[in-house]
Design a protein around this motif. Structure first.
Motif, short mmCIF file in Angstrom:
data_model
loop_
_atom_site.label_atom_id
_atom_site.label_comp_id
_atom_site.label_asym_id
_atom_site.label_seq_id
_atom_site.Cartn_x
_atom_site.Cartn_y
_atom_site.Cartn_z
N PHE A 396 -12.53 -7.76 3.75
CA PHE A 396 -12.00 -8.54 4.87
C PHE A 396 -10.67 -9.22 4.54
CE2 PHE A 396 -16.65 -8.50 5.36
CZ PHE A 396 -16.74 -7.90 6.61
N LYS A 397 -10.30 -9.27 3.26
CA LYS A 397 -9.06 -9.94 2.85
C LYS A 397 -7.92 -8.94 2.59
CE LYS A 397 -11.65 -13.70 0.63
NZ LYS A 397 -11.92 -14.40 -0.64
N TRP A 398 -8.01 -7.76 3.18
CA TRP A 398 -7.02 -6.72 2.86
C TRP A 398 -5.60 -7.10 3.27
CZ3 TRP A 398 -3.98 -4.46 6.55
CH2 TRP A 398 -4.40 -4.51 7.87
N ARG A 399 -5.46 -7.92 4.31
CA ARG A 399 -4.12 -8.33 4.75
C ARG A 399 -3.43 -9.18 3.67
NH1 ARG A 399 -7.16 -7.85 9.31
NH2 ARG A 399 -6.19 -6.72 11.05
N SER A 400 -4.19 -10.04 3.01
CA SER A 400 -3.62 -10.84 1.91
C SER A 400 -3.21 -9.93 0.76
CB SER A 400 -4.65 -11.86 1.42
OG SER A 400 -5.00 -12.76 2.46
N THR A 401 -4.05 -8.93 0.48
CA THR A 401 -3.73 -7.97 -0.59
C THR A 401 -2.45 -7.21 -0.27
OG1 THR A 401 -6.10 -7.69 -1.04
CG2 THR A 401 -4.60 -5.99 -1.88
N LEU A 402 -2.29 -6.81 0.99
CA LEU A 402 -1.09 -6.09 1.40
C LEU A 402 0.16 -6.95 1.22
CD1 LEU A 402 0.10 -3.53 2.63
CD2 LEU A 402 -0.33 -4.48 4.89
N ARG A 403 0.07 -8.24 1.59
CA ARG A 403 1.22 -9.13 1.42
C ARG A 403 1.57 -9.31 -0.05
NH1 ARG A 403 -1.23 -11.86 5.90
NH2 ARG A 403 -2.42 -13.20 4.49
N GLU A 404 0.54 -9.43 -0.90
CA GLU A 404 0.79 -9.59 -2.33
C GLU A 404 1.46 -8.35 -2.92
OE1 GLU A 404 -2.99 -10.45 -4.02
OE2 GLU A 404 -3.19 -12.40 -3.04
N ALA A 407 5.09 -8.29 -1.87
CA ALA A 407 5.87 -9.27 -2.63
C ALA A 407 6.13 -8.76 -4.05
CB ALA A 407 5.12 -10.59 -2.67
N LYS A 408 5.11 -8.17 -4.66
CA LYS A 408 5.25 -7.63 -6.02
C LYS A 408 6.27 -6.50 -6.05
CE LYS A 408 2.51 -5.69 -9.82
NZ LYS A 408 1.15 -5.26 -10.23
N LYS A 409 6.22 -5.63 -5.01
CA LYS A 409 7.15 -4.51 -4.95
C LYS A 409 8.58 -5.00 -4.77
CE LYS A 409 7.66 -0.01 -2.70
NZ LYS A 409 7.09 0.90 -1.66
N ASN A 410 8.77 -6.03 -3.93
CA ASN A 410 10.10 -6.60 -3.73
C ASN A 410 10.63 -7.24 -5.00
OD1 ASN A 410 10.17 -5.82 -1.04
ND2 ASN A 410 9.32 -7.76 -0.29
N ASN A 411 9.76 -7.94 -5.73
CA ASN A 411 10.18 -8.57 -7.00
C ASN A 411 10.61 -7.52 -8.01
OD1 ASN A 411 9.70 -11.16 -6.09
ND2 ASN A 411 7.58 -11.22 -6.85
N ASN A 412 9.83 -6.44 -8.10
CA ASN A 412 10.18 -5.35 -9.03
C ASN A 412 11.52 -4.73 -8.66
OD1 ASN A 412 7.82 -5.72 -10.48
ND2 ASN A 412 6.68 -4.13 -9.36
N ALA A 413 11.74 -4.55 -7.35
CA ALA A 413 13.01 -3.97 -6.91
C ALA A 413 14.18 -4.88 -7.26
CB ALA A 413 12.96 -3.73 -5.40
N GLN A 414 13.99 -6.20 -7.09
CA GLN A 414 15.05 -7.14 -7.42
C GLN A 414 15.35 -7.15 -8.91
OE1 GLN A 414 13.75 -10.89 -5.84
NE2 GLN A 414 14.06 -10.28 -3.69
#
Length: 425
Positions: A396-404, A407-414
């Motif tokens: 039921f918390k998949w939306r939070s997982t998707l946001r995390e 965010a992790k993917k954006n940090n890695n890209a930066q």
């Protein structure tokens, strides 16, 4: 695919040349085996050769051509109905042998799945296929790295043929899927199989297969007019599945599925209301007849923009590589069993609770499906097949997982951009 084509061909010929009812059923049984082959192989093959940017578009094509085949079936039945009865039904059933010939020929131009090749350690062949099915050499190499990582082959390994780790060969798939699954696999199995169950349990086969009966109950008495209405339904179904192919990679799986199921629920409710009014009226109620026809067309249109294609796209892309063939096969088996139950019980259901009661029941199931997928179905648009497993496991918390993960993917890209700038300077 060649085996499926041969089975289709034999089944169609057996039905076309049948001498009695039992012979027709035997031919139908043979053709059904071909259906089982094709329904599993086509989506898996397509999802494994497609890049993530167009995976939804391409993987929905099996459903597109299923709908096109249904439409051609309606049109050919209408055309062959003009022949004498002892010939018309033979042509209606036997003509299915012709498409199977084209299927067998088309296989000659199809490369093997690159993911299957990597699982077998055949990296050179996999790289060749990926180059043909990617927009650039960089994309092909990136896809190959992701597949190698999922299979457990070191990134630096570039040999033509390698030994694949034993645990990645899929030797214990039943244990991993059903007997000792991880939370992630539990979530995948739950959604991947449920989407196929609800696709059929919401009544699509009752509407498609018994559309002449529905139109007759709605007040269309002429056989000719009922056949024309059925052809119109097939046209609408095919047109909207084409619309869905262009929306899957733009809108996403979850929004389309929820829109589809919500609309199906409402259209089934209004269809039931229309049928109730007709059944309790002495004369012909024109607005109720129009409502019933409109709601049938709306139902198949809404099914085709979401529930129809997404079951095949989503079901084939969420299972991990080592479990994909078995997991998707189980999902398709659930799909076909559900289809058979719905098809075979509709007339009995109609007698027990009336035809409008049957559609009220299907509306309730579609509503339950909406709630289920709103709470439990992670969005997979834009993710590689190797990345999708990370979306599952929190239920039921998949939306939070998707946001995390975003965010992790954006940090890695930066970080990568900052490193590149530092190296450049």
């Amino acid at each position: 695919m060649v085996a499926a084509a041969v089975i289709f061909f034999v089944g169609a010929l057996l039905m076309g040349f049948a001498t009695n009812y039992a012979f027709v059923m035997f031919g139908r049984f043979v053709a059904g085996i071909g259906v089982g082959f094709a329904l599993v192989i086509a989506p898996i093959y397509t999802v494994e050769v497609s890049p993530e940017s167009s995976r939804g578009f391409l993987t929905s094509f099996p459903e597109v051509f299923i709908n096109a085949g249904i439409l051609l079936g309606y049109v050919s039945n209408f055309a062959f109905s003009k022949l004498p009865t002892h010939l018309s039904w033979r042509f209606m059933l036997g003509i299915g042998a012709i498409p199977s010939v084209f299927l067998a020929i088309s296989v000659l131009a199809m490369p093997e799945s690159p993911r299957w090749l990597v699982m077998k350690g055949r990296l050179r062949e996999a790289r060749t296929v990926l180059k043909k099915t990617s927009e650039s050499l960089e994309e092909a190499e990136s896809r190959l790295r992701g597949i190698k990582e999922a299979v457990g082959i070191p990134e630096h390994c570039n040999e033509d043929i390698v030994q694949v780790p034993k645990h990645q060969k899929g030797d214990n798939v039943w244990k991993e899927l059903f007997f000792s699954p991880t939370p992630s696999i539990k979530h995948i199995v739950l959604t991947g199989i449920s989407i196929h169950f609800f696709q059929q349990a919401s009544g699509i086969d009752s509407v498609v297969l018994y559309s002449p009966t529905i139109f007759e109950r709605a007040g269309i008495k002429s056989d000719h007019d009922r056949l024309l209405a059925t052809v119109a339904m097939g046209c609408v179904k095919t047109i909207f599945i084409l619309v869905a192919t262009f929306l899957l990679d733009r809108v996403g799986r979850t929004p389309l599925l929820l829109t589809s199921l919500g609309g199906m629920t409402l259209s089934l409710i209004f269809l039931s209301i229309g049928l109730t009014v007709i059944n309790h009226s002495d004369g012909k109620v024109i607005w109720a007849v129009a409502l019933c026809i409109t709601m049938v067309l709306a139902y198949v249109a809404l099914f085709s923009i979401g529930t129809g294609p997404i079951a095949w796209v989503y079901g084939s892309e969420v299972f991990p590589l080592r479990l994909r063939a078995t997991g998707f096969s189980v999902a398709v088996a659930v799909n076909r069993v559900s289809s058979g139950v719905i098809s075979m019980t509709f007339l009995s259901l109609e007698k027990a609770i009336t035809i409008q009661g049957a559609f009220f029941l299907y509306a309730g199931i579609a509503g339950m499906a909406w709630v289920f997928f709103f709470t439990l179905m992670p969005e997979t648009r834009g993710k590689t097949l190797e990345e999708t497993e990370a979306l599952f496991g929190t239920f039921f918390k998949w939306r939070s997982t998707l946001r995390e993960l975003k965010a992790k993917k954006n940090n890695n890209a930066q970080i990568q951009m900052a490193t590149a700038d530092a190296v450049g300077s």
